[in-house]
Design a protein around this motif. Structure first.
Motif, PDB file in Angstrom:
ATOM      1  N   UNK A 255       0.794  -1.224   0.000  1.00 59.36           N
ATOM      2  CA  UNK A 255       0.000   0.000   0.000  1.00 59.36           C
ATOM      3  C   UNK A 255       0.826   1.273   0.000  1.00 59.36           C
ATOM      4  N   UNK A 256       2.127   1.180   0.240  1.00 56.90           N
ATOM      5  CA  UNK A 256       3.016   2.335   0.114  1.00 56.90           C
ATOM      6  C   UNK A 256       4.421   1.837  -0.187  1.00 56.90           C
ATOM      7  N   UNK A 257       5.282   2.751  -0.598  1.00 59.90           N
ATOM      8  CA  UNK A 257       6.665   2.371  -0.887  1.00 59.90           C
ATOM      9  C   UNK A 257       7.395   1.885   0.359  1.00 59.90           C
ATOM     10  N   UNK A 258       7.155   2.545   1.489  1.00 61.90           N
ATOM     11  CA  UNK A 258       7.813   2.112   2.726  1.00 61.90           C
ATOM     12  C   UNK A 258       7.408   0.689   3.073  1.00 61.90           C
ATOM     13  N   UNK A 259       6.118   0.376   2.904  1.00 60.57           N
ATOM     14  CA  UNK A 259       5.625  -0.978   3.144  1.00 60.57           C
ATOM     15  C   UNK A 259       6.284  -1.952   2.160  1.00 60.57           C
ATOM     16  N   UNK A 260       6.396  -1.533   0.894  1.00 62.75           N
ATOM     17  CA  UNK A 260       6.991  -2.397  -0.134  1.00 62.75           C
ATOM     18  C   UNK A 260       8.446  -2.728   0.170  1.00 62.75           C
ATOM     19  N   UNK A 261       9.219  -1.759   0.644  1.00 64.69           N
ATOM     20  CA  UNK A 261      10.624  -2.010   0.959  1.00 64.69           C
ATOM     21  C   UNK A 261      10.733  -2.995   2.130  1.00 64.69           C
ATOM     22  N   UNK A 262       9.838  -2.869   3.109  1.00 63.28           N
ATOM     23  CA  UNK A 262       9.811  -3.868   4.178  1.00 63.28           C
ATOM     24  C   UNK A 262       9.521  -5.252   3.637  1.00 63.28           C
ATOM     25  N   UNK A 263       8.607  -5.327   2.650  1.00 60.51           N
ATOM     26  CA  UNK A 263       8.288  -6.613   2.025  1.00 60.51           C
ATOM     27  C   UNK A 263       9.492  -7.181   1.280  1.00 60.51           C
ATOM     28  N   UNK A 264      10.232  -6.320   0.582  1.00 61.05           N
ATOM     29  CA  UNK A 264      11.430  -6.774  -0.129  1.00 61.05           C
ATOM     30  C   UNK A 264      12.429  -7.402   0.843  1.00 61.05           C
ATOM     31  N   UNK A 265      12.602  -6.800   1.992  1.00 65.70           N
ATOM     32  CA  UNK A 265      13.559  -7.325   2.972  1.00 65.70           C
ATOM     33  C   UNK A 265      13.083  -8.663   3.538  1.00 65.70           C
ATOM     34  N   UNK A 266      11.774  -8.777   3.777  1.00 64.58           N
ATOM     35  CA  UNK A 266      11.236 -10.035   4.290  1.00 64.58           C
ATOM     36  C   UNK A 266      11.380 -11.147   3.258  1.00 64.58           C
ATOM     37  N   UNK A 267      11.173 -10.821   2.004  1.00 64.15           N
ATOM     38  CA  UNK A 267      11.335 -11.811   0.937  1.00 64.15           C
ATOM     39  C   UNK A 267      12.792 -12.262   0.829  1.00 64.15           C
TER      40      UNK A 267
END
Length: 340
Positions: A255-267
């Motif tokens: 839902x936001x870029x900050x959320x997406x970057x957190x998702x990238x790190x989790x992946x």
């Protein structure tokens, strides 16, 4: 014990007049930018102001004009989000640019607790600002209602449907979310989830609705992780949740870029490659998107322009004494990069 240093007496308009050798009225006309003052008198007054150290009494001027010369920016976010979210910073700078050009001062008010809401409501009723700009208004927001009751010139950034009908400026969050989700789906992804955030405000609800619109019959409620805020930590937690629900998930709309970057790190921590195994897209085109590895596909929203237009709308109300137009939509666009 040393004697206290006496407080220096503040220079007055009479001191300026005496130093310049002119009348108090002539000094007043210069200070108010009025005509009919000779160049020589104006120069003498300006020199006298510098010499005696005169500083205009803004409080007295505001009392006489019934104007504070200030506009409040009210942000409904925790302090950590206010500091970390580049969109709020861009909105703030856009607002400040427009207000500065109009010789208005920006006053930032952050609401993190119920006590903050009570304090800010009292502040707004005290005549300290001429208008207000509200960011991230939420369901049951008492500040919006207080502003409506005070009939204070105001503009919302965003357009909550359950708040008093205040003028607003915003973007089509639902349409933009649908657009980028369709683009993600077109890359061949078949198990697409969403890390939804801010669902107590219009932007979060509309982005989830757009995601659902794009997937249609393929929408799976179990592949939506609901988080409170648009933060990096929300992305980490949300992605971990989605991987537990479906380890074979191959697409994520954050839902936001900050959320997406957190998702990238989790992946990355889970050993999933982006975009080979999972395609990830965000929303905002903030500094988070440009610094991400890989660079983040996202929706570009004009955060600075949102702030500038909101400031213009509230100043129009202050000057005219009448409400502004109901609302203004600004355009967005898909920015496609390596993450999907």
């Amino acid at each position: 014990m040393p004697a206290p240093v006496p407080r220096q007496k503040r220079a007055t308009i009479f001191d300026v007049a005496a130093e310049a050798g002119v009348s108090r009225g002539t000094v007043s006309r210069v200070l108010n930018g009025e005509p009919y003052v000779s160049a020589s008198a104006r120069e003498a007054i300006e020199a006298a102001i510098a010499k005696v150290g005169y500083v205009r009494n803004t409080a007295a001027r505001n009392l006489a004009t019934q104007s504070s010369g200030a506009i409040a920016l009210i942000v409904h976010e925790p302090h950590s989000v206010f500091v970390d979210d580049p969109n709020i910073g861009a909105i703030l700078l856009g607002i400040n640019s427009s207000l500065s050009a109009a010789d208005y001062q920006l006053v930032s008010l952050i609401i993190d607790t119920e006590r903050d809401s009570q304090r800010v409501t009292g502040y707004l009723g005290g005549g300290f600002v001429d208008g207000a700009i509200i960011v991230s208004a939420r369901e049951g927001d008492p500040i919006s209602q207080a502003i409506a009751d005070l009939r204070l010139p105001a503009v919302m950034i965003g357009r909550p449907d359950n708040q008093p009908q205040l003028p607003w400026v915003g973007i089509d969050n639902r349409g933009a979310a649908e657009q980028i989700t369709r683009r993600l789906k077109a890359t061949g992804r078949s198990r697409i989830g969403m890390i939804a955030a801010g669902l107590d405000r219009d932007s979060g609800r509309d982005r989830l609705a757009g995601f659902r619109d794009a997937l249609g019959d393929g929408y799976d409620e179990s592949l939506v992780s609901r988080q409170s805020f648009y933060t990096h930590d929300a992305g980490v937690a949300g992605m971990a949740e989605l991987l537990r629900v479906d380890p074979l998930i191959d697409g994520v709309f954050a839902a936001s870029d900050a959320v997406a970057v957190g998702a990238l790190e989790a992946l990355a921590s889970a050993g999933r490659r982006v975009p080979a195994d999972v395609g990830v897209v965000g929303f905002d085109d903030s500094a988070w998107a440009r610094r991400a590895q890989p660079a983040l596909s996202t929706i570009r929203q004009p955060a600075g322009d949102l702030g500038a237009r909101a400031a213009e709308l509230v100043l129009e109300q202050v000057r005219s004494g009448s409400p502004a137009a109901d609302g203004v939509l600004l355009p967005t666009e898909v920015v496609w990069r390596d993450s999907a």
